[in-house]
Design a protein around this motif. Sequence first.
Motif, PDB file in Angstrom:
ATOM      1  N   VAL A  31       0.740  -1.317   0.237  1.00 43.35           N
ATOM      2  CA  VAL A  31       0.031  -0.041   0.287  1.00 43.35           C
ATOM      3  C   VAL A  31       0.950   0.679   0.557  1.00 43.35           C
ATOM      4  CG1 VAL A  31      -1.498   1.452   2.012  1.00 43.35           C
ATOM      5  CG2 VAL A  31      -1.790  -1.037   0.827  1.00 43.35           C
ATOM      6  N   CYS A  32       2.106   0.887   1.086  1.00 41.85           N
ATOM      7  CA  CYS A  32       3.108   2.736   0.668  1.00 41.85           C
ATOM      8  C   CYS A  32       3.766   2.778  -0.068  1.00 41.85           C
ATOM      9  CB  CYS A  32       4.256   2.072   1.947  1.00 41.85           C
ATOM     10  SG  CYS A  32       3.391   2.180   3.772  1.00 41.85           S
ATOM     11  N   PHE A  33       4.091   1.344  -1.369  1.00 41.08           N
ATOM     12  CA  PHE A  33       4.068   1.468  -2.691  1.00 41.08           C
ATOM     13  C   PHE A  33       3.415   2.153  -3.296  1.00 41.08           C
ATOM     14  CE2 PHE A  33       5.168  -0.482  -6.954  1.00 41.08           C
ATOM     15  CZ  PHE A  33       6.730  -0.111  -7.237  1.00 41.08           C
ATOM     16  N   LEU A  34       1.665   2.130  -3.147  1.00 39.69           N
ATOM     17  CA  LEU A  34       1.247   2.174  -4.575  1.00 39.69           C
ATOM     18  C   LEU A  34       0.553   3.963  -4.294  1.00 39.69           C
ATOM     19  CD1 LEU A  34      -1.221  -0.300  -4.463  1.00 39.69           C
ATOM     20  CD2 LEU A  34       0.461  -0.356  -6.379  1.00 39.69           C
ATOM     21  N   ILE A  35       0.861   4.168  -3.112  1.00 41.24           N
ATOM     22  CA  ILE A  35       0.381   5.880  -2.978  1.00 41.24           C
ATOM     23  C   ILE A  35       1.807   6.764  -3.038  1.00 41.24           C
ATOM     24  CG2 ILE A  35      -0.200   7.110  -0.581  1.00 41.24           C
ATOM     25  CD1 ILE A  35      -1.330   4.840   0.199  1.00 41.24           C
ATOM     26  N   ILE A  36       3.058   6.197  -2.737  1.00 40.52           N
ATOM     27  CA  ILE A  36       4.424   6.981  -3.029  1.00 40.52           C
ATOM     28  C   ILE A  36       3.872   7.111  -4.426  1.00 40.52           C
ATOM     29  CG2 ILE A  36       6.520   7.073  -3.186  1.00 40.52           C
ATOM     30  CD1 ILE A  36       6.733   6.125  -0.209  1.00 40.52           C
ATOM     31  N   THR A  37       3.900   5.509  -5.239  1.00 35.24           N
ATOM     32  CA  THR A  37       3.867   6.213  -6.321  1.00 35.24           C
ATOM     33  C   THR A  37       2.592   6.758  -7.672  1.00 35.24           C
ATOM     34  OG1 THR A  37       4.494   3.873  -6.982  1.00 35.24           O
ATOM     35  CG2 THR A  37       3.347   4.454  -8.814  1.00 35.24           C
ATOM     36  N   TYR A  38       1.724   6.972  -6.957  1.00 36.21           N
ATOM     37  CA  TYR A  38       0.878   7.680  -7.113  1.00 36.21           C
ATOM     38  C   TYR A  38       1.350   9.348  -6.610  1.00 36.21           C
ATOM     39  CZ  TYR A  38      -3.204  10.767  -6.140  1.00 36.21           C
ATOM     40  OH  TYR A  38      -4.354  11.679  -6.092  1.00 36.21           O
ATOM     41  N   VAL A  39       2.006   9.618  -5.242  1.00 33.54           N
ATOM     42  CA  VAL A  39       2.082  10.939  -5.236  1.00 33.54           C
ATOM     43  C   VAL A  39       3.362  11.428  -5.879  1.00 33.54           C
ATOM     44  CG1 VAL A  39       3.223  12.054  -3.162  1.00 33.54           C
ATOM     45  CG2 VAL A  39       1.626  10.557  -2.642  1.00 33.54           C
ATOM     46  N   LEU A  40       3.941  10.495  -6.884  1.00 40.24           N
ATOM     47  CA  LEU A  40       4.973  11.255  -7.347  1.00 40.24           C
ATOM     48  C   LEU A  40       4.889  11.172  -9.071  1.00 40.24           C
ATOM     49  CD1 LEU A  40       8.429  11.480  -7.494  1.00 40.24           C
ATOM     50  CD2 LEU A  40       8.598   8.562  -8.521  1.00 40.24           C
ATOM     51  N   SER A  41       3.713  10.668  -9.191  1.00 41.55           N
ATOM     52  CA  SER A  41       3.347  10.783 -10.700  1.00 41.55           C
ATOM     53  C   SER A  41       2.306  11.722 -10.886  1.00 41.55           C
ATOM     54  CB  SER A  41       2.657   9.249 -11.206  1.00 41.55           C
ATOM     55  OG  SER A  41       0.847   9.401 -10.133  1.00 41.55           O
ATOM     56  N   ALA A  42       2.055  12.263  -9.793  1.00 41.30           N
ATOM     57  CA  ALA A  42       1.086  13.404  -9.444  1.00 41.30           C
ATOM     58  C   ALA A  42       1.911  15.433  -9.082  1.00 41.30           C
ATOM     59  CB  ALA A  42      -0.051  13.374  -8.116  1.00 41.30           C
ATOM     60  N   ASN A  43       3.196  14.926  -7.934  1.00 40.39           N
ATOM     61  CA  ASN A  43       3.380  15.645  -7.510  1.00 40.39           C
ATOM     62  C   ASN A  43       5.064  15.257  -8.214  1.00 40.39           C
ATOM     63  OD1 ASN A  43       1.378  16.147  -5.926  1.00 40.39           O
ATOM     64  ND2 ASN A  43       2.049  17.756  -4.343  1.00 40.39           N
TER      65      ASN A  43
END
Length: 240
Positions: A31-43
């Motif tokens: 879950v942490c990996f997926l959330i960090i990937t999302y934040v990195l793609s968006a920000n």
Amino acid sequence: MMPVLSIVLQAGRLIPYAPRRDDAVVAVLVVCFLIITYVLSANGRFLFQMLQNFMLNRKRFSIFDSSTTSEVNRLFLLILMGCILAGISLFTLCVTYRPTLVDHLPPFALLGIYIAVVILYLVQKWSFYKLLGWMFLDADTATLSMESYYTLIYFATFYFLLSALGIVFLNLPFWGSLTLYLSAFVILRIFIFFKWIKLFSVKKYGLFRFFLYFCALEMVPLILAGTIVLIINELLILNL
């Protein structure tokens, strides 16, 4: 796969608890990996701008003024993920060094305690920085120092992701895992130290006093946090 409280029996051998065999720990890492990937793609562009400002010592007051609420919320989510990952690494180190910890408290409860310790440490540091900035610095310098600190925390999250994966899944010796974990704090302090030298224009003759002040502000809270973790471990083992 069952969350193992202490040991399981397999072919006549006692197998100690290991976080990499715990579905709950693995699920949290995913879950942490997926959330960090999302934040990195968006920000991603926003984070790169913050890194440029930090490295080039640009006085932009403040980058948060030009960001949207959703961008700021995602960045605070990134900080939370960093705390969780640091807590997972700390949990793995503790149960590796003291395997009997899982005999006194379920692994997921232990993990929650270590994550809470990391979050409280970060909140304490943030409060301390805000208080010192309000008391001794002008508004612009205080804002820039806090923005620089946030930048380091954001990028430390990516390091904690890699270190957590390494500590949990690689069969590293305890001291190797401990070095991997603590190196993040050492690297952060080095960057903060040199950033402060630039930010506050420390002169050569004031460097020694500045170093003592830096150690009091940065190293002492870290040592206290480590001491608290050791006390918690001993209390759990003693069933107090």
